[in-house]
Design a protein around this motif. Structure first.
Motif, PDB file in Angstrom:
ATOM      1  N   MET A  66     -25.229  60.126  72.533  1.00 34.44           N
ATOM      2  CA  MET A  66     -26.107  59.860  73.660  1.00 34.44           C
ATOM      3  C   MET A  66     -25.743  58.544  74.331  1.00 34.44           C
ATOM      4  O   MET A  66     -25.063  57.702  73.743  1.00 34.44           O
ATOM      5  CB  MET A  66     -27.574  59.833  73.216  1.00 34.44           C
ATOM      6  N   LEU A  67     -26.178  58.394  75.561  1.00 37.51           N
ATOM      7  CA  LEU A  67     -26.028  57.126  76.264  1.00 37.51           C
ATOM      8  C   LEU A  67     -27.016  56.117  75.696  1.00 37.51           C
ATOM      9  O   LEU A  67     -28.126  56.471  75.308  1.00 37.51           O
ATOM     10  CB  LEU A  67     -26.270  57.309  77.761  1.00 37.51           C
ATOM     11  N   GLY A  68     -26.607  54.852  75.682  1.00 38.37           N
ATOM     12  CA  GLY A  68     -27.500  53.822  75.166  1.00 38.37           C
ATOM     13  C   GLY A  68     -28.535  53.373  76.173  1.00 38.37           C
ATOM     14  O   GLY A  68     -29.616  52.910  75.806  1.00 38.37           O
ATOM     15  N   SER A  69     -28.219  53.508  77.450  1.00 38.76           N
ATOM     16  CA  SER A  69     -29.122  53.125  78.533  1.00 38.76           C
ATOM     17  C   SER A  69     -28.622  53.766  79.814  1.00 38.76           C
ATOM     18  O   SER A  69     -27.649  54.528  79.804  1.00 38.76           O
ATOM     19  CB  SER A  69     -29.171  51.599  78.694  1.00 38.76           C
ATOM     20  N   ASP A 110     -32.612  49.094  79.826  1.00 38.90           N
ATOM     21  CA  ASP A 110     -33.510  49.391  78.704  1.00 38.90           C
ATOM     22  C   ASP A 110     -32.784  50.254  77.672  1.00 38.90           C
ATOM     23  O   ASP A 110     -32.392  51.386  77.967  1.00 38.90           O
ATOM     24  CB  ASP A 110     -34.740  50.124  79.228  1.00 38.90           C
ATOM     25  N   TYR A 111     -32.619  49.732  76.456  1.00 36.04           N
ATOM     26  CA  TYR A 111     -31.943  50.452  75.373  1.00 36.04           C
ATOM     27  C   TYR A 111     -32.921  50.954  74.320  1.00 36.04           C
ATOM     28  O   TYR A 111     -32.507  51.376  73.249  1.00 36.04           O
ATOM     29  CB  TYR A 111     -30.907  49.533  74.702  1.00 36.04           C
ATOM     30  N   TRP A 130     -22.017  56.657  73.741  1.00 32.98           N
ATOM     31  CA  TRP A 130     -20.911  56.659  74.694  1.00 32.98           C
ATOM     32  C   TRP A 130     -21.381  56.006  75.984  1.00 32.98           C
ATOM     33  O   TRP A 130     -22.510  55.525  76.060  1.00 32.98           O
ATOM     34  CB  TRP A 130     -20.399  58.083  74.932  1.00 32.98           C
ATOM     35  N   SER A 131     -20.529  55.942  76.982  1.00 34.73           N
ATOM     36  CA  SER A 131     -20.865  55.210  78.201  1.00 34.73           C
ATOM     37  C   SER A 131     -20.707  56.090  79.438  1.00 34.73           C
ATOM     38  O   SER A 131     -20.059  57.139  79.403  1.00 34.73           O
ATOM     39  CB  SER A 131     -19.969  53.977  78.347  1.00 34.73           C
ATOM     40  N   VAL A 175     -22.054  46.059  73.167  1.00 36.21           N
ATOM     41  CA  VAL A 175     -22.667  45.010  72.351  1.00 36.21           C
ATOM     42  C   VAL A 175     -24.175  45.236  72.271  1.00 36.21           C
ATOM     43  O   VAL A 175     -24.780  45.123  71.193  1.00 36.21           O
ATOM     44  CB  VAL A 175     -22.358  43.611  72.935  1.00 36.21           C
ATOM     45  N   GLU A 176     -24.796  45.561  73.390  1.00 32.66           N
ATOM     46  CA  GLU A 176     -26.232  45.829  73.400  1.00 32.66           C
ATOM     47  C   GLU A 176     -26.557  47.039  72.523  1.00 32.66           C
ATOM     48  O   GLU A 176     -27.508  47.013  71.737  1.00 32.66           O
ATOM     49  CB  GLU A 176     -26.720  46.069  74.833  1.00 32.66           C
ATOM     50  N   ALA A 177     -25.783  48.113  72.657  1.00 30.78           N
ATOM     51  CA  ALA A 177     -26.054  49.329  71.893  1.00 30.78           C
ATOM     52  C   ALA A 177     -25.888  49.101  70.396  1.00 30.78           C
ATOM     53  O   ALA A 177     -26.641  49.656  69.580  1.00 30.78           O
ATOM     54  CB  ALA A 177     -25.139  50.453  72.365  1.00 30.78           C
ATOM     55  N   LEU A 178     -24.922  48.286  70.030  1.00 24.75           N
ATOM     56  CA  LEU A 178     -24.636  48.058  68.606  1.00 24.75           C
ATOM     57  C   LEU A 178     -25.662  47.153  67.933  1.00 24.75           C
ATOM     58  O   LEU A 178     -25.590  46.926  66.726  1.00 24.75           O
ATOM     59  CB  LEU A 178     -23.229  47.485  68.448  1.00 24.75           C
TER      60      LEU A 178
END
Length: 336
Positions: A66-69, A110-111, A130-131, A175-178
């Motif tokens: 899924m997308l993180g944001s 927003d994540y 993924w992005s 970095v935000e997603a991780l």
């Protein structure tokens, strides 16, 4: 029951406890069929975890992609089309338009969907983020492919600035997603090639594209996560870069007209995990019996370690459901 640790073993080029599935994404109708929920928008397959999680679980996957944001680079696309032009919809074509472009900031998005999704996951499953396009894909969508080629000749400094603005922001997105424990791995999805060669010269790929992927992989590894490259096209001239320099754990996206996945496994399987690979045309046109036979053969090949079964790209709506199921159900007919 498939566990995320099985996919991790595959990405470490080991033999998983059970035959393992890998797919980049599934289409909306398939998700509806196996989740019992309805898609609200055509983009639900990219982020709607309430739709994704039950469907991926029922179909036998050990993760959800899924997308993180909603982080993305705004473009001027005016219509949804069945094909995408590499020379339409661009917004940056000189220094003036570059200065006018409003660059989005990944940290402002927003994540929280990742935290919410994690709560719904079984303990032995993870998210793979993924992005919205990769480094090269986003630069091309902003500039246009032909324009980029001219820019690399006429104003390399401007091209470098655009690659940096895109590449650094995509790095910061990951970095935000991780930051979320539920994220077990990431996919760098960035198509790099045509059927015959890379879209830019190998020298330009190494100068403008690869450094940001390398930085992302290094950071993810530092955080204890695996990184998968999803990239279409003929990448034979840059496989050493993918494996030895950028150090991706797994490679996804294969086409029989370029190199059948069986050959890719023999050539590269001892150096990088091979994921999916059954050609999209094969899955779309062959009989379920033919698809099952090839799937079982691939899983038998995977007894040497470092292989997960899936298509060469994804599951779009034109793939017959019975053909798709012939592939995924093959994991129940092979024991490791």
């Amino acid at each position: 029951m498939s566990k995320f640790s099985d996919l991790e073993k595959v990405l470490e080029r080991k033999v998983p406890d059970e035959p393992t599935l890998f797919e980049f994404y599934l289409n909306g109708p398939l998700l509806e069929m196996y989740s019992g929920k309805k898609c609200v928008t055509s983009y639900d397959h990219t982020w709607n975890y309430e739709l994704l999680i039950p469907a991926y679980k029922k179909l036998g996957y050990s993760y959800v992609t899924m997308l993180g944001s909603n982080f993305h680079f705004p473009k001027n696309f005016t219509a949804q089309k069945s094909t995408i032009s590499l020379n339409e919809g661009f917004v940056i074509f000189d220094r003036e338009t570059y200065a006018q472009y409003h660059w989005p900031e990944p940290e402002k998005e927003d994540y929280s969907c990742l935290a919410k999704a994690e709560k719904l996951l079984d303990k032995d499953k993870k998210l793979i983020v993924w992005s919205n396009g990769g480094v090269l894909e986003n630069v091309i969508s902003l500039v246009g492919y032909e324009n980029l080629c001219f820019m690399l000749y006429e104003d390399r400094d401007l091209a470098k600035k655009i690659f940096e603005d895109v590449g650094e922001r995509l790095f910061r997105y990951y970095v935000e997603a991780l930051k979320y424990d539920g994220v077990g791995a990431i996919i760098c999805n960035d198509d790099w090639g045509f059927n015959t060669q890379t879209m830019l010269s190998t020298a330009d790929m190494r100068e403008f594209v690869f450094p940001y992927h390398k930085k992302t992989v290094e950071y993810a590894h530092k955080m204890g996560r695996k990184v998968i490259l999803h990239s279409c096209g003929n990448l034979k001239d840059v496989y050493d870069d993918i494996i030895d320099d950028m150090k991706f754990d797994g490679k996804h996206s294969y086409q029989d007209v370029i190199q059948p996945v069986e050959e890719a496994y023999q050539e590269y399987g001892k150096r990088i995990a091979i994921l999916g690979g059954i050609d999209m045309d094969f899955v779309a046109r062959k009989t379920p019996e033919e698809i099952e036979k090839r799937s079982i053969a691939l899983l038998e090949m995977g007894r040497a370690g470092g292989y997960a079964l899936g298509t060469g790209n994804s599951i779009p709506e034109y793939i017959p459901v019975e053909n798709y199921l012939a592939m995924v159900n093959a994991v129940h007919k092979v024991k490791y």
